[in-house]
Design an enzyme around this catalytic site. Structure first.
Site, PDB file in Angstrom:
ATOM      1  N   LYS A 189       4.304  12.608 -57.363  1.00  0.00           N
ATOM      2  CA  LYS A 189       5.001  11.996 -56.233  1.00  0.00           C
ATOM      3  C   LYS A 189       6.459  11.823 -56.629  1.00  0.00           C
ATOM      4  CE  LYS A 189       6.280   8.090 -55.084  1.00  0.00           C
ATOM      5  NZ  LYS A 189       7.571   8.542 -54.550  1.00  0.00           N
ATOM      6  N   GLU A 266       7.900   4.448 -68.455  1.00  0.00           N
ATOM      7  CA  GLU A 266       9.276   4.481 -68.968  1.00  0.00           C
ATOM      8  C   GLU A 266      10.108   3.681 -67.972  1.00  0.00           C
ATOM      9  OE1 GLU A 266      12.764   5.096 -69.067  1.00  0.00           O
ATOM     10  OE2 GLU A 266      12.555   7.289 -68.890  1.00  0.00           O
ATOM     11  N   CYS A 300      18.600   5.478 -67.310  1.00  0.00           N
ATOM     12  CA  CYS A 300      17.928   4.307 -67.908  1.00  0.00           C
ATOM     13  C   CYS A 300      18.401   4.076 -69.335  1.00  0.00           C
ATOM     14  CB  CYS A 300      16.424   4.459 -67.823  1.00  0.00           C
ATOM     15  SG  CYS A 300      15.880   6.096 -68.214  1.00  0.00           S
ATOM     16  N   GLU A 398      19.861  -4.723 -65.857  1.00  0.00           N
ATOM     17  CA  GLU A 398      20.434  -3.388 -65.771  1.00  0.00           C
ATOM     18  C   GLU A 398      21.342  -3.311 -64.534  1.00  0.00           C
ATOM     19  OE1 GLU A 398      18.110   0.776 -66.724  1.00  0.00           O
ATOM     20  OE2 GLU A 398      17.266  -0.609 -65.301  1.00  0.00           O
TER      21      GLU A 398
HETATM   22  P1  ADP Z   1      14.564   2.708 -58.018  1.00  0.00           P
HETATM   23  O1  ADP Z   1      14.741   1.322 -57.484  1.00  0.00           O
HETATM   24  O2  ADP Z   1      15.543   3.093 -59.025  1.00  0.00           O
HETATM   25  O3  ADP Z   1      14.378   3.743 -56.942  1.00  0.00           O
HETATM   26  P2  ADP Z   1      11.732   2.566 -58.326  1.00  0.00           P
HETATM   27  O4  ADP Z   1      10.922   2.032 -59.453  1.00  0.00           O
HETATM   28  O5  ADP Z   1      11.658   1.825 -57.024  1.00  0.00           O
HETATM   29  O6  ADP Z   1      13.209   2.659 -58.852  1.00  0.00           O
HETATM   30  O7  ADP Z   1      11.343   4.085 -58.034  1.00  0.00           O
HETATM   31  C1  ADP Z   1      10.890   5.005 -58.994  1.00  0.00           C
HETATM   32  C2  ADP Z   1       9.751   5.811 -58.381  1.00  0.00           C
HETATM   33  O8  ADP Z   1       8.698   4.921 -58.045  1.00  0.00           O
HETATM   34  C3  ADP Z   1      10.099   6.536 -57.080  1.00  0.00           C
HETATM   35  O9  ADP Z   1       9.357   7.743 -57.012  1.00  0.00           O
HETATM   36  C4  ADP Z   1       9.607   5.578 -56.023  1.00  0.00           C
HETATM   37  O10 ADP Z   1       9.316   6.201 -54.782  1.00  0.00           O
HETATM   38  C5  ADP Z   1       8.336   5.085 -56.677  1.00  0.00           C
HETATM   39  N1  ADP Z   1       7.822   3.804 -56.180  1.00  0.00           N
HETATM   40  C6  ADP Z   1       8.511   2.739 -55.713  1.00  0.00           C
HETATM   41  N2  ADP Z   1       7.654   1.757 -55.345  1.00  0.00           N
HETATM   42  C7  ADP Z   1       6.394   2.218 -55.607  1.00  0.00           C
HETATM   43  C8  ADP Z   1       5.066   1.679 -55.455  1.00  0.00           C
HETATM   44  N3  ADP Z   1       4.855   0.463 -54.961  1.00  0.00           N
HETATM   45  N4  ADP Z   1       4.027   2.463 -55.825  1.00  0.00           N
HETATM   46  C9  ADP Z   1       4.218   3.691 -56.322  1.00  0.00           C
HETATM   47  N5  ADP Z   1       5.430   4.254 -56.496  1.00  0.00           N
HETATM   48  C10 ADP Z   1       6.503   3.528 -56.138  1.00  0.00           C
END
Ligand code: ADP
Length: 495
Positions: A189, A266, A300, A398
Site C-alpha cells: 500500500k 521504521e 527520517c 521531528e
Molecule cells: P506521514 O504523516 O508522513 O504521511 P504516515 O505515517 O501518516 O506519515 O504515513 C506513512 C504511510 O502510512 C502512508 O502510506 C500512509 O497512507 C499510511 N497510513 C497512514 N495512516 C494509516 C493507518 N491508520 N493504517 C495504515 N496505514 C496508514
C-alpha cells in the site's frame, strides 16, 4: 529563488507512456476501480493524475492472490529469483529518467535527488539479486553424539508493506527487493500522495517476469485505515513492514498483535548532528547541508538538532549560513533547483510552528525563515536558528522540514546526553577528527545508525533501522534478508 513553476501533466512527459499506470495491481492483473483519488504536484497544486482506489475487499483479494502465489514462489530456485531481480534492476535503470520524473512530480523533490533515488532503487534490486544465491542457514554441532542440527532460512510468507511518500521509489524497493529475494510475496500500500511511482515500478516488475500474485499494489486514500487494518489482521499476512510516523507505527503494532505478526517498523527520527571542537568544519558544513536539506528536510534521517562545541560554533554557523543562503529554492523539474517544495500545507505549517516556537523561546534567525508564496503554497526557505534550547519543540519532535536548530555545547558528554534525550533513535551524526573520540561516542549514541564525518549514510549495503521508539528491524544488507525469513531448525538423528 527560481521561477514560479508551471503545471505539467505526468502522462505527457514520459518517454515510455505505459509507465503512467492509474490502476490497481492484483494477482498479475491491472484493474480500474469505481473510485479514484486525485494526485497533485506539490510545486503547483495542479492535478497530475487520478489513481484507482482500493477497498478492503480489494485488499483481501490481493492478500488471497499473494497467499496462493506464495505456495509456488517459495520453491523457486534462488537462481530464478536472482535473475528476476536482476532484470527488474536493469529495467529500472533503462527507464530511470521516466521514473525520476514521476518521483519529482508526485513528491516535489529536485530532479537530481529523484535521479539518485531511482539509482538507489535499482541498486537495491541488484544487491539482493546478488545476495540471495549466497544466503544460507547453518549446520550446527549437536551436544549429543548421535544428532546433527541444521537451520534453514525459509521465507516468512505474505508480507504487507506500507510505504511513505518521502522516498516513493526507494522505500518500496528496500522492502520488496528483500522480500522477493527471500521468496516472499507482497501486498504493497503506497502513500496516497505518491502512488504512481509504485505502480510504475510494479509495471517494470511484471515486464521483468514477476509471476502473478508475487507483487500486488493497492493504492488507496479514503480507505487507508481499513486497508491498514486488513493488512495487519488478515490471517494470511505473515509479516508487516512499515515506514512512516511513530503514531501510525504504534497503531499498526497494536493491530498486528491479534495474529502475532512479525513486524519491521521504521519510524520517526529527530537526528542529532554533533560537531566537536576538533572537527573539520568544512566537512561538517557539507555534511549538514546534505543531511538537513535533502528532500527539503523531509527524510527520517534528517539532522534536526545540531549540537556544536562552543569553540567552533561561530565558524560552523557562519559557514553553514553562507552555504544555505546560496541554495536555490524552486520547482523540482527546474535543473537548477536545490530545494523543492514541501509535500503539502500541513508540512509547511509544522515548519512554521516549530520556527515560531523556537523564536519565542530565545532562538535567533541566521538564515531563511520565510514561506515563499510567490513560488507556491508549499515552498519554505531553508532556515537556521541558533541559541537553541531544550524547551523548544524542535529539540523533541521531528520537524520534517528545512529548519536547522543549533545549540552550543561545551563537552562531549553534554553532546551525547542531549543527543540521547529524545524518544526516537534512528540516526545520529558526529564530526570529530579523533578516532578514539569517534569510537567512544558512537558507542554511546542511542541510535540505530551513526554517520561519522558524513551526512549521507544511506546505501543498500548499510543495515538501516532504528532503536527506541524509532522502531525495529533492519533493511538493506544481509540483515535485511533476515527480516523476511524465519529460521527452521531440523534436528536429525544419526543413530
Ligand atoms: P506521514 O504523516 O508522513 O504521511 P504516515 O505515517 O501518516 O506519515 O504515513 C506513512 C504511510 O502510512 C502512508 O502510506 C500512509 O497512507 C499510511 N497510513 C497512514 N495512516 C494509516 C493507518 N491508520 N493504517 C495504515 N496505514 C496508514
Amino acid at each position: 529563488m527560481l521561477n514560479k513553476p508551471s503545471s505539467v501533466k505526468l502522462s505527457s512527459i514520459l518517454k515510455k507512456t505505459e509507465l503512467f499506470v492509474d490502476k490497481i495491481f492484483v494477482n498479475g492483473v491491472w484493474k480500474s476501480s469505481n473510485h479514484v483519488f486525485q494526485v497533485t504536484d506539490p510545486a503547483t497544486g495542479a492535478r497530475i493524475g487520478a489513481m484507482s482506489e482500493a477497498t478492503v475487499q480489494i485488499a483481501r483479494n490481493a492478500i488471497a492472490g499473494a497467499h496462493e502465489a506464495f505456495a509456488t514462489f517459495k520453491d523457486f530456485s534462488v537462481r530464478e529469483r536472482s535473475q528476476l531481480l536482476r532484470r527488474w534492476a536493469d529495467l529500472i535503470r533503462e527507464n530511470s529518467e521516466d521514473l525520476a520524473h514521476i518521483v519529482t512530480l508526485e513528491n516535489g523533490k529536485p530532479l537530481k535527488e529523484a535521479r539518485s533515488e531511482v539509482l538507489a532503487t535499482a541498486q537495491n534490486f541488484e544487491w539482493f539479486s546478488e545476495a540471495t544465491p549466497h544466503y544460507s542457514g547453518r549446520t550446527i554441532p549437536s551436544e549429543k553424539p548421535d544428532m546433527q542440527i541444521f537451520s534453514f532460512r525459509e521465507p516468512v510468507g505474505v508480507v504487507g508493506i506500507i510505504t511513505p511518500w518521502n522516498f516513493p521509489a526507494l522505500m518500496l524497493a528496500r522492502k520488496v527487493s528483500a522480500a522477493v529475494a527471500a521468496g516472499c510475496t507482497a501486498v504493497v500500500k503506497p502513500a496516497s500522495e505518491t502512488p504512481f511511482t509504485a505502480s510504475a515500478i510494479a509495471y517494470l516488475g511484471q515486464e521483468a517476469g514477476l509471476p502473478a500474485g508475487v507483487l500486488n499494489v493497492i493504492p488507496t486514500q479514503s480507505h487507508t485505515k481499513e486497508v491498514g487494518k486488513e493488512l495487519t489482521t488478515n490471517i494470511h499476512v505473515a509479516k508487516v513492514s512499515f515506514t512512516g510516523s511513530t503514531a501510525v507505527g504504534r497503531l499498526l503494532m497494536g493491530q498486528a498483535s491479534s495474529t502475532v505478526k512479525r513486524l519491521s517498523l521504521e519510524l520517526g527520527g529527530n537526528a542529532a548532528f554533533i560537531v566537536f571542537d576538533d572537527a573539520n568544519i568544512d566537512k561538517a558544513v557539507a555534511g549538514a547541508i546534505a543531511s538537513k536539506y535533502r528532500g527539503s528536510g523531509q527524510t527520517c534521517i534528517c539532522a534536526d538538532r545540531f549540537f556544536v562545541h562552543e569553540k567552533v560554533h561561530d565558524e560552523f554557523v557562519e559557514k553553514l549560513a553562507n552555504r544555505v543562503k546560496q541554495l536555490k529554492v524552486g520547482p523540482g523539474l527546474n535543473p537548477q533547483t536545490d530545494i523543492g517544495p514541501l509535500i503539502n500545507q500541513k508540512a509547511v505549517e509544522k515548519v512554521q510552528s516549530h520556527l515560531d516556537d523556537a523564536l519565542s523561546k530565545g532562538g535567533e534567525l541566521v538564515a531563511g525563515g520565510h514561506r515563499l508564496k510567490d513560488l507556491g503554497e508549499n515552498f519554505f526557505e531553508p532556515t537556521i536558528i541558533i541559541k537553541g534550547n531544550q524547551s523548544m519543540a524542535v529539540f523533541h519532535e521531528e520537524t520534517f522540514g528545512p529548519l536547522a536548530a543549533i545549540m552550543k555545547i561545551s563537552s562531549d558528554a553534554e553532546g551525547v546526553a542531549l543527543a540521547n534525550s529524545v524518544e526516537g533513535g534512528l540516526a545520529s551524526y558526529l564530526y570529530t577528527e579523533s578516532f578514539s573520540r569517534a569510537l567512544v561516542v558512537s558507542k554511546k549514541l542511542e541510535s540505530g545508525m551513526v554517520g561519522l564525518n558524513t551526512g549521507l549514510i544511506t546505501e543498500v549495503a548499510l543495515p538501516f533501522g532504528g532503536v527506541k521508539q524509532s522502531g525495529f528491524g533492519r533493511e538493506g544488507s544481509e540483515f535485511g534478508l533476515d527480516d523476511y525469513t524465519v529460521v527452521k531448525s531440523v534436528a536429525c538423528s544419526t543413530a
